[in-house]
Scaffold this motif. Structure first.
Motif, PDB file in Angstrom:
ATOM      1  N   ASP A 171      57.012  -4.575 -14.756  1.00  0.00           N
ATOM      2  CA  ASP A 171      56.003  -5.491 -15.308  1.00  0.00           C
ATOM      3  C   ASP A 171      55.592  -6.532 -14.277  1.00  0.00           C
ATOM      4  O   ASP A 171      55.858  -7.732 -14.428  1.00  0.00           O
ATOM      5  CB  ASP A 171      56.553  -6.149 -16.578  1.00  0.00           C
ATOM      6  N   ASP A 172      54.912  -6.101 -13.211  1.00  0.00           N
ATOM      7  CA  ASP A 172      54.531  -7.004 -12.128  1.00  0.00           C
ATOM      8  C   ASP A 172      53.680  -8.165 -12.617  1.00  0.00           C
ATOM      9  O   ASP A 172      53.866  -9.316 -12.204  1.00  0.00           O
ATOM     10  CB  ASP A 172      53.739  -6.238 -11.059  1.00  0.00           C
ATOM     11  N   GLU A 173      52.717  -7.879 -13.487  1.00  0.00           N
ATOM     12  CA  GLU A 173      51.751  -8.906 -13.897  1.00  0.00           C
ATOM     13  C   GLU A 173      52.432 -10.058 -14.627  1.00  0.00           C
ATOM     14  O   GLU A 173      52.047 -11.220 -14.472  1.00  0.00           O
ATOM     15  CB  GLU A 173      50.677  -8.273 -14.780  1.00  0.00           C
ATOM     16  N   LYS A 174      53.441  -9.747 -15.408  1.00  0.00           N
ATOM     17  CA  LYS A 174      54.192 -10.793 -16.120  1.00  0.00           C
ATOM     18  C   LYS A 174      54.758 -11.811 -15.142  1.00  0.00           C
ATOM     19  O   LYS A 174      54.621 -13.024 -15.330  1.00  0.00           O
ATOM     20  CB  LYS A 174      55.318 -10.145 -16.918  1.00  0.00           C
ATOM     21  N   TYR A 175      55.399 -11.326 -14.088  1.00  0.00           N
ATOM     22  CA  TYR A 175      56.037 -12.213 -13.129  1.00  0.00           C
ATOM     23  C   TYR A 175      55.004 -12.918 -12.256  1.00  0.00           C
ATOM     24  O   TYR A 175      55.155 -14.100 -11.927  1.00  0.00           O
ATOM     25  CB  TYR A 175      57.020 -11.419 -12.273  1.00  0.00           C
ATOM     26  N   LEU A 176      53.950 -12.204 -11.889  1.00  0.00           N
ATOM     27  CA  LEU A 176      52.914 -12.812 -11.053  1.00  0.00           C
ATOM     28  C   LEU A 176      52.199 -13.929 -11.795  1.00  0.00           C
ATOM     29  O   LEU A 176      51.912 -14.985 -11.227  1.00  0.00           O
ATOM     30  CB  LEU A 176      51.920 -11.748 -10.591  1.00  0.00           C
ATOM     31  N   ASN A 177      51.898 -13.718 -13.067  1.00  0.00           N
ATOM     32  CA  ASN A 177      51.221 -14.750 -13.844  1.00  0.00           C
ATOM     33  C   ASN A 177      52.106 -15.972 -14.022  1.00  0.00           C
ATOM     34  O   ASN A 177      51.624 -17.113 -13.939  1.00  0.00           O
ATOM     35  CB  ASN A 177      50.817 -14.201 -15.213  1.00  0.00           C
ATOM     36  N   SER A 178      53.387 -15.753 -14.270  1.00  0.00           N
ATOM     37  CA  SER A 178      54.319 -16.872 -14.421  1.00  0.00           C
ATOM     38  C   SER A 178      54.329 -17.731 -13.161  1.00  0.00           C
ATOM     39  O   SER A 178      54.311 -18.972 -13.233  1.00  0.00           O
ATOM     40  CB  SER A 178      55.719 -16.339 -14.718  1.00  0.00           C
ATOM     41  N   ASP A 179      54.347 -17.081 -12.011  1.00  0.00           N
ATOM     42  CA  ASP A 179      54.358 -17.810 -10.747  1.00  0.00           C
ATOM     43  C   ASP A 179      53.045 -18.555 -10.536  1.00  0.00           C
ATOM     44  O   ASP A 179      53.041 -19.706 -10.087  1.00  0.00           O
ATOM     45  CB  ASP A 179      54.599 -16.837  -9.594  1.00  0.00           C
ATOM     46  N   ARG A 180      51.918 -17.918 -10.867  1.00  0.00           N
ATOM     47  CA  ARG A 180      50.606 -18.565 -10.699  1.00  0.00           C
ATOM     48  C   ARG A 180      50.509 -19.828 -11.546  1.00  0.00           C
ATOM     49  O   ARG A 180      50.021 -20.862 -11.095  1.00  0.00           O
ATOM     50  CB  ARG A 180      49.491 -17.590 -11.095  1.00  0.00           C
ATOM     51  N   TYR A 181      50.956 -19.744 -12.810  1.00  0.00           N
ATOM     52  CA  TYR A 181      50.877 -20.903 -13.698  1.00  0.00           C
ATOM     53  C   TYR A 181      51.755 -22.045 -13.194  1.00  0.00           C
ATOM     54  O   TYR A 181      51.357 -23.218 -13.243  1.00  0.00           O
ATOM     55  CB  TYR A 181      51.298 -20.505 -15.116  1.00  0.00           C
ATOM     56  N   ALA A 182      52.944 -21.706 -12.713  1.00  0.00           N
ATOM     57  CA  ALA A 182      53.850 -22.735 -12.199  1.00  0.00           C
ATOM     58  C   ALA A 182      53.242 -23.414 -10.982  1.00  0.00           C
ATOM     59  O   ALA A 182      53.275 -24.650 -10.858  1.00  0.00           O
ATOM     60  CB  ALA A 182      55.199 -22.120 -11.847  1.00  0.00           C
ATOM     61  N   ARG A 183      52.673 -22.637 -10.068  1.00  0.00           N
ATOM     62  CA  ARG A 183      52.055 -23.204  -8.868  1.00  0.00           C
ATOM     63  C   ARG A 183      50.845 -24.065  -9.227  1.00  0.00           C
ATOM     64  O   ARG A 183      50.629 -25.120  -8.629  1.00  0.00           O
ATOM     65  CB  ARG A 183      51.646 -22.090  -7.904  1.00  0.00           C
ATOM     66  N   ARG A 184      50.079 -23.623 -10.202  1.00  0.00           N
ATOM     67  CA  ARG A 184      48.919 -24.405 -10.640  1.00  0.00           C
ATOM     68  C   ARG A 184      49.354 -25.759 -11.187  1.00  0.00           C
ATOM     69  O   ARG A 184      48.758 -26.799 -10.848  1.00  0.00           O
ATOM     70  CB  ARG A 184      48.162 -23.625 -11.721  1.00  0.00           C
ATOM     71  N   ASP A 185      50.396 -25.760 -12.028  1.00  0.00           N
ATOM     72  CA  ASP A 185      50.866 -27.016 -12.618  1.00  0.00           C
ATOM     73  C   ASP A 185      51.367 -27.977 -11.542  1.00  0.00           C
ATOM     74  O   ASP A 185      51.108 -29.186 -11.597  1.00  0.00           O
ATOM     75  CB  ASP A 185      51.985 -26.736 -13.622  1.00  0.00           C
ATOM     76  N   VAL A 186      52.097 -27.441 -10.562  1.00  0.00           N
ATOM     77  CA  VAL A 186      52.611 -28.282  -9.482  1.00  0.00           C
ATOM     78  C   VAL A 186      51.459 -28.821  -8.639  1.00  0.00           C
ATOM     79  O   VAL A 186      51.443 -30.000  -8.270  1.00  0.00           O
ATOM     80  CB  VAL A 186      53.608 -27.493  -8.609  1.00  0.00           C
ATOM     81  N   ALA A 187      50.478 -27.988  -8.330  1.00  0.00           N
ATOM     82  CA  ALA A 187      49.323 -28.416  -7.527  1.00  0.00           C
ATOM     83  C   ALA A 187      48.548 -29.527  -8.242  1.00  0.00           C
ATOM     84  O   ALA A 187      48.111 -30.501  -7.612  1.00  0.00           O
ATOM     85  CB  ALA A 187      48.407 -27.231  -7.249  1.00  0.00           C
ATOM     86  N   GLU A 188      48.396 -29.399  -9.565  1.00  0.00           N
ATOM     87  CA  GLU A 188      47.687 -30.428 -10.336  1.00  0.00           C
ATOM     88  C   GLU A 188      48.466 -31.739 -10.329  1.00  0.00           C
ATOM     89  O   GLU A 188      47.880 -32.821 -10.218  1.00  0.00           O
ATOM     90  CB  GLU A 188      47.465 -29.939 -11.771  1.00  0.00           C
ATOM     91  N   TYR A 189      49.776 -31.661 -10.440  1.00  0.00           N
ATOM     92  CA  TYR A 189      50.602 -32.873 -10.406  1.00  0.00           C
ATOM     93  C   TYR A 189      50.492 -33.559  -9.052  1.00  0.00           C
ATOM     94  O   TYR A 189      50.322 -34.787  -8.976  1.00  0.00           O
ATOM     95  CB  TYR A 189      52.056 -32.518 -10.700  1.00  0.00           C
ATOM     96  N   LEU A 190      50.555 -32.784  -7.985  1.00  0.00           N
ATOM     97  CA  LEU A 190      50.444 -33.354  -6.643  1.00  0.00           C
ATOM     98  C   LEU A 190      49.096 -34.020  -6.437  1.00  0.00           C
ATOM     99  O   LEU A 190      49.011 -35.098  -5.852  1.00  0.00           O
ATOM    100  CB  LEU A 190      50.657 -32.272  -5.586  1.00  0.00           C
ATOM    101  N   LYS A 191      48.026 -33.397  -6.911  1.00  0.00           N
ATOM    102  CA  LYS A 191      46.687 -33.986  -6.761  1.00  0.00           C
ATOM    103  C   LYS A 191      46.587 -35.294  -7.523  1.00  0.00           C
ATOM    104  O   LYS A 191      46.048 -36.288  -7.025  1.00  0.00           O
ATOM    105  CB  LYS A 191      45.621 -33.019  -7.267  1.00  0.00           C
ATOM    106  N   ARG A 192      47.147 -35.317  -8.726  1.00  0.00           N
ATOM    107  CA  ARG A 192      47.114 -36.531  -9.549  1.00  0.00           C
ATOM    108  C   ARG A 192      47.875 -37.671  -8.873  1.00  0.00           C
ATOM    109  O   ARG A 192      47.392 -38.806  -8.813  1.00  0.00           O
ATOM    110  CB  ARG A 192      47.714 -36.208 -10.921  1.00  0.00           C
TER     111      ARG A 192
END
Length: 238
Positions: A171-192
């Motif tokens: 289930d590659d997509e499951k793991y890839l999506n989880s990583d994308r969401y985590a990176r997005r949240d961290v990037a948004e926090y850093l920008k803020r």
């Protein structure tokens, strides 16, 4: 102890001396006790296939250094020592923290600590820039769900690895999506936090400048990690 390594191929016998010097803890073999994380890493770095290699290792006669138990500063200093810093503007303060807070890991057979891939080193550089605190660094690495890695460092430790087989990650997509969401949240926090800092909003907590100007030590009291300044004053809780 069971450990796992995500890859694009089967690795029955990890070979001592391979790898890059500029990874988190230098040249060696990176594993994790968390099989789900190994599956995720396999999907991130796999090509045609995503493989989770399984091993056991007996730690009883090995020297194990757990950087998580030494405090975030020791871990940051270790990563800087091996990876360096990308931004020239923070090189000086990064080197000062490395020289001041890096513990001696030369005799270690195994290192345990957070994982910081290339993109997540931005969190460390944000700390060096002054708009993140030690507490925020730790929370972001948990939020990013990068997990804890078990780094096989010495020839002795390599010799103790026993191959237990592998499994292909489907289930590659499951793991890839989880990583994308985590990176997005961290990037948004850093920008803020970067925007707040540029507006002059005060950063409250233990900053890079503070740990360079003063001497801090890490202690665990009643199960909680504390950074304590030389005069014994409790400065920050983990």
């Amino acid at each position: 102890m069971l450990v796992y390594h995500g890859s694009d191929h089967i690795i029955e016998k990890p070979e001592y001396g391979l790898g890059r010097d500029d990874c988190d803890y230098g040249r060696g073999f990176y594993t994790t006790k968390d099989k789900e994380k190994a599956h995720s890493w396999a999907c991130l770095y796999g090509n045609e296939k995503s493989i989770c290699n399984n091993y056991s290792i007996d730690l009883d006669n090995l020297t194990v250094v757990n950087l998580t138990e030494k405090g975030v500063l020791a871990w940051i200093a270790e990563v800087i020592a091996n990876r360096g810093v990308k931004a020239e503007r923070v090189a000086t303060i990064g080197n000062l923290i490395r020289d001041k807070y890096k513990i001696d890991t030369t005799a270690a057979d195994v290192l345990i600590g957070y994982r910081a891939d290339d993109s997540y080193t931005e969190i460390i550089e944000a700390f060096l820039d002054g708009y993140l605190t030690i507490e925020e660094v730790e929370k972001l690495f948990y939020k990013g769900e990068l997990g804890e890695q078990v780094f096989i460092k010495s020839q002795k430790a390599f010799d103790m690895l026993e191959y237990k087989g592998y499994e292909e990650v489907i289930d590659d997509e499951k793991y890839l999506n989880s990583d994308r969401y985590a990176r997005r949240d961290v990037a948004e926090y850093l920008k803020r936090r970067r925007d707040q800092y540029s507006l002059g909003i005060e950063v409250k907590g233990l900053t890079a400048r503070e740990v360079v100007l003063n001497n801090y030590k890490y202690e665990v009291i009643a199960g909680f990690g504390h950074y304590i300044i030389d005069d014994g004053k409790l400065d920050i809780l983990r």
